[in-house]
Design an enzyme around this catalytic site. Structure first.
Site, PDB file in Angstrom:
ATOM      1  CB  SER A 147      -0.869   0.006   1.272  1.00  0.00           C
ATOM      2  OG  SER A 147      -1.507   1.254   1.464  1.00  0.00           O
ATOM      3  CE1 TYR A 160      -4.066  -2.317   5.079  1.00  0.00           C
ATOM      4  CE2 TYR A 160      -3.205  -0.229   4.277  1.00  0.00           C
ATOM      5  CZ  TYR A 160      -3.707  -1.492   4.033  1.00  0.00           C
ATOM      6  OH  TYR A 160      -3.837  -1.931   2.731  1.00  0.00           O
ATOM      7  CE  LYS A 164      -1.158  -4.052   3.342  1.00  0.00           C
ATOM      8  NZ  LYS A 164      -1.185  -5.377   2.683  1.00  0.00           N
TER       9      LYS A 164
END
Length: 255
Positions: A147, A160, A164
């Site tokens: 991402s 998150y 990532k």
């Protein structure tokens, strides 16, 4: 004059591709793109009905597809499935999740769920695919679905981002370990893409507006925006690319 160079093929005829999280969203788009490029595609997800429907739709269009219904967080089951199948030439390591929250409010349970799928399961899924490729002497491409948040921070995205950024790190090291086996490893790093997973986020007008202000091209991404990049990374067109990231973010990380 010397001979004109030949553009490397974007085709994947005769190759086998595996996509996790393939029942919807980015995974469905990845499977479709790879099938259209000529690969036989295995669609993997927990929900058998979803991937059966996608595989059937692909076959109706004349493409080659089968399914593998399992939960990628079951590392032993995934490893056994890879050992029982022929090696893949391309792997889109796509299964993932997100539970947005302010850093001070993230519960341990959410941390465990996100890291278990986005890091632990993704890491060992790639390991299982790579082991099978190495044992069979097959070269190819592993595409870890990362991402833009693996390159920057974001409000309510500490968990998150952690997952990532971890993927970005292990992908670079994977690329080094697998280079001698001619297995390339890269990450694909999208901005916010309209998918079933992200749809609820955009029902908040203020959040949607904040996202659009950061995407310099002024629109949310679509799964179609990623399909060409997936074929590029899986094919000989990216033959010298490994240990790198392809960022498709509409300019989000440019400033």
């Amino acid at each position: 004059m010397s001979a004109l160079p030949t553009t490397p093929a974007f085709r994947l005829d005769g190759r086998r591709a595996l996509v996790t999280g393939a029942g919807r969203g980015i995974g469905l788009a990845a499977a479709t793109a790879l099938a259209e490029a000529g690969a036989h595609v295995t669609l993997c997800a927990r929900t058998a009905s979803e991937i059966d429907e996608v595989a059937s739709a692909l076959r109706k269009k004349g493409f080659s597809a089968d399914t593998l219904a399992l939960d990628v967080t079951d590392v032993a089951a995934f490893r056994a499935a890879m050992e029982a199948r022929g090696p893949y030439h391309a792997f889109v390591n796509n299964a993932g999740t997100n539970r947005p929250n302010s850093f001070t409010e993230v519960p341990v349970e959410d941390f465990d769920v996100v890291m278990n799928l986005n890091v632990r399961a993704a890491y060992f899924a790639a390991q299982s695919v790579a082991r099978r490729m190495v044992s069979a002497g097959v070269s190819g491409s592993i595409i870890n679905m990362s991402s833009q948040m693996g390159h920057v921070g974001g409000v309510n995205r500490s968990l998150y981002c952690a997952s990532k950024w971890a993927m970005e790190g292990f992908s670079k090291a994977m690329a080094l370990d697998l280079a001698a086996s001619k297995i390339r490893v890269n990450t694909l790093c999208p901005t916010f893409i309209e998918t079933p997973m992200t749809k609820p986020f955009f029902e908040n007008p203020a959040f949607k507006e904040s996202v659009l202000q950061k995407i310099k091209l002024g629109r949310l991404g679509t799964v179609e925006d990623l399909m060409g990049a997936i074929v590029f990374l899986a094919s000989d067109a990216s033959a010298l690319m490994t240990g790198s990231s392809l960022v498709i973010d509409g300019g989000w990380t440019a400033d």
